[in-house]
Write an enzyme that holds these catalytic residues in place. Structure first.
Site, PDB file in Angstrom:
ATOM      1  N   ALA B 240       1.127  -1.227   0.155  1.00 18.38           N
ATOM      2  CA  ALA B 240      -0.329   0.323   0.029  1.00 18.38           C
ATOM      3  C   ALA B 240       0.497   1.112  -0.205  1.00 18.38           C
ATOM      4  CB  ALA B 240      -1.111  -0.401   1.203  1.00 18.38           C
ATOM      5  N   HIS B 241       0.580   2.388  -0.196  1.00 14.05           N
ATOM      6  CA  HIS B 241       0.928   3.644  -0.193  1.00 14.05           C
ATOM      7  C   HIS B 241       2.105   3.768   1.483  1.00 14.05           C
ATOM      8  CE1 HIS B 241      -3.159   5.724   1.213  1.00 14.05           C
ATOM      9  NE2 HIS B 241      -2.915   5.065   2.156  1.00 14.05           N
ATOM     10  N   ASN B 242       2.888   4.698   0.916  1.00 18.34           N
ATOM     11  CA  ASN B 242       3.474   5.226   2.389  1.00 18.34           C
ATOM     12  C   ASN B 242       4.375   3.926   3.168  1.00 18.34           C
ATOM     13  OD1 ASN B 242       3.165   8.144   1.422  1.00 18.34           O
ATOM     14  ND2 ASN B 242       0.876   7.464   2.775  1.00 18.34           N
TER      15      ASN B 242
END
Lengths: 331, 331, 331
Positions: B240-242
């Site tokens: 996922a993001h980050n």
């Protein structure tokens, strides 16, 4: 296309009660049936609803033989099966115009059977063999020396890596990847880096296999990954290198099978099941959804349902859950 | 291609016992070896079988130094690693003809290094940079300003969203998606509707990373998602993001890593593991298959295996399972 | 593009404190903000850091109203939401040049609205309808009679099977497959073989839905699979045939929903959740990551979190875990 009930009855081996000259032209659920549709009931309690529907005729079990029917009934020992077969006769399954689209890039060495359809933007590598009646959907990519049997159907965006062999009547849904490299590395104990272990084995898929959308099946490392005939694999399933799957195994969505595991004939695997490496699932076992089988385990028991992680017979597992719930309530 | 054993021994730093002029031309498992193949054994108990096989020579550990061998042996402290390296010398890894296929649509601003291969129906957006020796497989799509390092290999149908940066020698298998929008919304407390939170961060992938078929790695929301060098990611994995993943981390199939979690160097993650958001997996921990790490947790313990949901040290988890099984049997 | 704070405040309905003529041109996290960026804080404890950052201005809650600010502040009752809306104004979201690429193969019968962008190597079948303002990314494949609403955005390599209907403003990320055949077979009790049950129902997707990369959503068997408006689906999610998903449901990555299950409005589903067939998740329930709902279950409880397999209220589940850990420690 339209068929008389007499014809349908003969083709699905059902016993016709009522007017055989009635024509049907499609199949439907009871609730959404239109005139001209064929519907089916497996249980007596739904028979009245089926007979009251707008359908032209009903496929049902023996229980319907005595019904005072307002419409024709086809009696079958396996009504759901008879309905499925009737559907394959009646429903205009997508018919593909044979031919190779002008934009398809097919290596001149590729051998193509009769009545093959190759859609736009397909690419096929050197030495591939495409069996008669096979359809290759838009933008599929087949590597060198891939072999497809007869009457296969690849939907769009399927990737098949070099050397993979498919049997006859194999269906591969959009986005599936067959023959990708297995996940195998050797860690250099000095540098701590992982180096690629050779992933040069094959992938062999038997007749009548169906593979769901965006599923991935890896080639073997040194030997082959093998999927036997009649196997049905749902969407987003992962099958690792060197796995062997026996005949008529069914695997529901998002299940993963790790390296070198063996699933014997007639096993049923639920969704999101995790099978670790070097596992053996013996013939006819049933793995409940989300269950997990640790490395090197053997699961044995025809018709027995296993559940939980690590998977155990469902009766044991449910007993454990009950005991635990009782203890928690006491506190 | 053919190599003498003497050459192979030098290149994989093994000690040669026997005739160094013997030529080998491939690698195989012991069972399927043909004359000309090289095989390997890691454990003494398999040595006899290897020596009795049809293989031309055997790579083995020190235990084989005293064997009365009928065939040449290459002695290595890390026989599996030596075999993997020999394979990369011997196996005709797919060689790609450099050049840009006539059907590839490459924006004129794209900078392309030497000996790059761009296959049919590839599309590459404005401002992208493709390093020397890189291969881009059929029908891949690279958005604007994507940067690929040297000697990367993208198989077919890979999508790379705009602005993603890959290091050198990165392998991306078919159907993988890099740099897709993260899953971030803000719920309007008045309307109950979700509105998109900006997903405009980057994705940076280090050197020597391998990403499996149909895996998805999201770009960051405001900052970047970062995958360090040497990371190996299996099929159908979601990042996922980050998220930040450290060096030489290995992640098996179907695992998911939620937003803003950190996986430090040398962690090993099994298949179908679920790592919630804002988790930190500290250096060298091992997460067993299907384990689950709840939000905000820290997992600490070099070389310690964690299992279950919520994940705990495997010794604790197995003890709990044993206690529960005993209690259930009593009832 | 640049905007004055006064304009931004009006458009996101925030109260401006300070100089409204200041221009902002982007959004960022506090840590990475450049001059010209807008940042946001939801909690008072982060306000000082935001004010000390290089950002041009800060969106914050009422708590910031009394701050002795060195920079302009936009006060909002929902600062995260105001920030998201400001971002959609400020960030140069990818603008697509309207037009049909010369290599797109669009059946002459297809009806195309105004300002539609169809990228390279797209293929669209007979009878499809493409609403105004919609973008279809590189190498997407749309089957016959697909209907897309207005202002949809399909990224690359999306496959949409025949007859699927999408509403307005639907975003579909790369590699997603919509309308694939459901996983339905009938086993012939005589031969043991599985035969395909008809998978001829539709798939209807409402307005403002977003579907993640490589997710798969199957068409219904005889009736339709239905996704209501405002639903957000993450990457690698699987939705089976005949499922009905209500408004504003959020489903995190790698979750699977089996056949004929119903998810009512406003349900929140974590990652890797498994929902078996014929389940009903009632309005507003929350399913924790990796939880599992067995067949035919009803999950009821607005705002209640359920966890574990089989899923139970999280309070019960945590109590059970605590009891078990205590028992194991005693031994």
């Amino acid at each position: 296309m339209n068929r008389t009930l007499k014809d349908v009855a003969a083709l699905v081996r059902a016993r016709l009660l009522g007017d055989g000259s009635v024509e049907v032209r499609g199949v439907a659920s009871i609730r959404s049936a239109s005139p001209g549709d064929l519907v089916f009931v497996e249980e007596e309690k739904s028979l009245d609803e089926a007979l009251a529907s707008r359908a032209a005729a009903v496929i049902a079990g023996e229980f319907a033989a005595a019904a005072a029917a307002g419409k024709p009934i086809l009696i079958s020992g396996q009504p759901r099966l008879a309905f499925a077969r009737a559907a394959s006769l009646l429903v205009d399954s997508q018919r593909y115009e044979p031919g190779v689209h002008a934009t398809a890039i097919v290596h001149p060495s590729v051998r193509i059977g009769n009545n093959v359809t190759i859609e736009a933007y397909v690419t096929i590598g050197q030495g591939a063999v495409i069996g008669s009646g096979t359809h290759i959907g838009a933008a599929c990519h087949l590597g060198a020396n891939v072999t497809l049997g007869e009457n296969c159907n690849l939907l769009s965006h399927v990737t098949i890596y070099p050397g993979v062999k498919l049997g006859n009547r194999v269906i591969v849904h959009a986005g599936a990847v067959l023959g990708s490299d297995g996940f195998g590395y050797v860690r250099d104990s000095l540098s701590g880096c992982y180096e690629k272990f050779p992933q040069i084995g094959g992938l062999e898929v038997g007749d009548d296999v169906e593979i769901g959308a965006n599923s991935t099946i890896d080639r073997g490392a040194l030997d082959a990954t093998v999927i036997a005939g009649g196997v049905k694999i749902d969407n987003l399933v992962h099958v690792a290198h060197n796995v062997r799957i026996g005949k008529n195994v069914v695997i529901a969505a998002q299940t993963g099978v790790s390296g070198s595991s063996v699933i014997e004939d007639n096993v049923i695997v639920g969704g999101q099941v995790g099978i670790a490496d070097h596992v053996r699932i013996e013939e006819g076992a049933i793995l409940g959804a989300q269950s997990g089988i640790p490395s090197n385990k053997v699961i044995r028991g025809k018709g027995i349902v296993f559940w939980g992680t690590p998977a155990r017979p469902i009766r044991e597992y449910l007993k454990e859950l009950a005991v635990l719930a009782r203890l928690a309530k006491k506190r």
